[in-house]
Every structure is written in C-alpha cells, then in structure tokens.
Design a protein around this motif. Structure first.
Motif, PDB file in Angstrom:
ATOM      1  N   PRO A  43     -11.767 -14.574  17.463  1.00 40.19           N
ATOM      2  CA  PRO A  43     -10.315 -14.575  17.275  1.00 40.19           C
ATOM      3  C   PRO A  43      -9.904 -15.792  16.438  1.00 40.19           C
ATOM      4  CG  PRO A  43     -10.862 -14.173  19.565  1.00 40.19           C
ATOM      5  CD  PRO A  43     -12.146 -14.551  18.871  1.00 40.19           C
ATOM      6  N   GLY A  44      -8.927 -15.600  15.584  1.00 39.00           N
ATOM      7  CA  GLY A  44      -8.455 -16.686  14.740  1.00 39.00           C
ATOM      8  C   GLY A  44      -9.216 -16.835  13.434  1.00 39.00           C
ATOM      9  N   VAL A  45     -10.178 -15.945  13.178  1.00 40.86           N
ATOM     10  CA  VAL A  45     -10.954 -16.002  11.937  1.00 40.86           C
ATOM     11  C   VAL A  45     -10.472 -14.890  11.005  1.00 40.86           C
ATOM     12  CG1 VAL A  45     -13.263 -15.745  10.929  1.00 40.86           C
ATOM     13  CG2 VAL A  45     -12.972 -16.985  13.077  1.00 40.86           C
ATOM     14  N   ALA A  46     -10.087 -15.258   9.791  1.00 36.66           N
ATOM     15  CA  ALA A  46      -9.657 -14.258   8.808  1.00 36.66           C
ATOM     16  C   ALA A  46     -10.843 -13.364   8.457  1.00 36.66           C
ATOM     17  CB  ALA A  46      -9.127 -14.952   7.558  1.00 36.66           C
ATOM     18  N   HIS A  47     -10.566 -12.069   8.302  1.00 37.34           N
ATOM     19  CA  HIS A  47     -11.618 -11.110   7.982  1.00 37.34           C
ATOM     20  C   HIS A  47     -11.008  -9.884   7.324  1.00 37.34           C
ATOM     21  CE1 HIS A  47     -10.218 -10.043  12.051  1.00 37.34           C
ATOM     22  NE2 HIS A  47     -10.572  -8.787  11.758  1.00 37.34           N
ATOM     23  N   LEU A  48     -11.781  -8.822   7.158  1.00 33.37           N
ATOM     24  CA  LEU A  48     -11.316  -7.584   6.537  1.00 33.37           C
ATOM     25  C   LEU A  48     -11.512  -6.409   7.478  1.00 33.37           C
ATOM     26  CD1 LEU A  48     -13.062  -7.950   3.063  1.00 33.37           C
ATOM     27  CD2 LEU A  48     -10.668  -8.366   3.555  1.00 33.37           C
ATOM     28  N   VAL A  49     -10.660  -5.418   7.342  1.00 35.13           N
ATOM     29  CA  VAL A  49     -10.844  -4.146   8.043  1.00 35.13           C
ATOM     30  C   VAL A  49     -11.080  -3.102   6.959  1.00 35.13           C
ATOM     31  CG1 VAL A  49      -9.829  -2.439   9.586  1.00 35.13           C
ATOM     32  CG2 VAL A  49      -9.289  -4.849   9.880  1.00 35.13           C
ATOM     33  N   ALA A  50     -12.118  -2.289   7.127  1.00 40.24           N
ATOM     34  CA  ALA A  50     -12.443  -1.273   6.122  1.00 40.24           C
ATOM     35  C   ALA A  50     -12.637   0.074   6.804  1.00 40.24           C
ATOM     36  CB  ALA A  50     -13.716  -1.669   5.373  1.00 40.24           C
ATOM     37  N   TRP A  51     -12.172   1.137   6.127  1.00 42.45           N
ATOM     38  CA  TRP A  51     -12.380   2.495   6.601  1.00 42.45           C
ATOM     39  C   TRP A  51     -12.438   3.426   5.406  1.00 42.45           C
ATOM     40  CZ3 TRP A  51      -7.916  -0.199   6.895  1.00 42.45           C
ATOM     41  CH2 TRP A  51      -6.754   0.375   6.399  1.00 42.45           C
TER      42      TRP A  51
END
Length: 102
Positions: free
Chosen positions: A66-74
């Motif tokens: 939690p608190g870490v920037a990331h990406l969501v992909a679908w």
C-alpha cells in the motif's frame, strides 16, 4: 491612476456553486491503450494516494505494498466482453509492466 489587481468577476463567481468532481472521468483521462504481443491492453496508473491495498504483481510475483504507485492492466480486446476483462485486471509494478507481458 493605480491599476487594480482584482478580477472584476470575482463577486459573481463566488455566488456560483462549485461543480462536483467526477472522479471516474478524471481517472479515465489517465487510462491509455497499449498493444503488447498482438493483444490490446488498457493501462491505468495508480498513484501513491490511491494505492490503499496490497497486490501481487504478476510480473515478478512480489507484493505491491500500500502507498506504492503502480499500474492496473486489463485486456481491451477480450472475447468474453468488457465485464470479464475488468474482472481479470491485474496490478503491476510500473517497472515490471515496462519490461513485462508479451
């Protein structure tokens, strides 16, 4: 005569209600489409403030805290439809996605 630094329309704007922010519209603006390995993917960044849960990155198998920037992909071109594609979305470390899926 000295110049006034005040806007002439300030009083009129103060009486107008502030429009409600549409979060879905704002976040959709950051969504992009990428093609990888002949497949089309929707990719949406998640900021540090939006990242409130832990996820497992499918690229490296490590946890995205939690608190870490990331990406969501679908998938954007799945044969089962948009609802199925959204249900199968995955959270990726930004680096893992960059070097990532084929």
């Amino acid at each position: 005569m000295p110049r006034s630094h005040r806007s002439r329309g300030r009083a009129a704007r103060a009486r107008e209600p502030h429009p409600e922010l549409d979060v879905d519209r704002l976040t959709a603006a950051w969504r992009r489409t990428e093609v990888r390995g002949g497949r089309e993917w929707n990719v949406q960044p998640v900021s540090e403030a939006q990242a409130v849960k832990a996820y497992l990155c499918p690229g490296c198998g490590l946890e995205i805290d939690p608190g870490v920037a990331h990406l969501v992909a679908w998938r954007a071109d799945g044969v089962l439809g948009e609802a199925a594609d959204l249900a199968s979305r995955r959270h990726w470390h930004t680096y893992c996605w960059r070097i990532g899926p084929t």
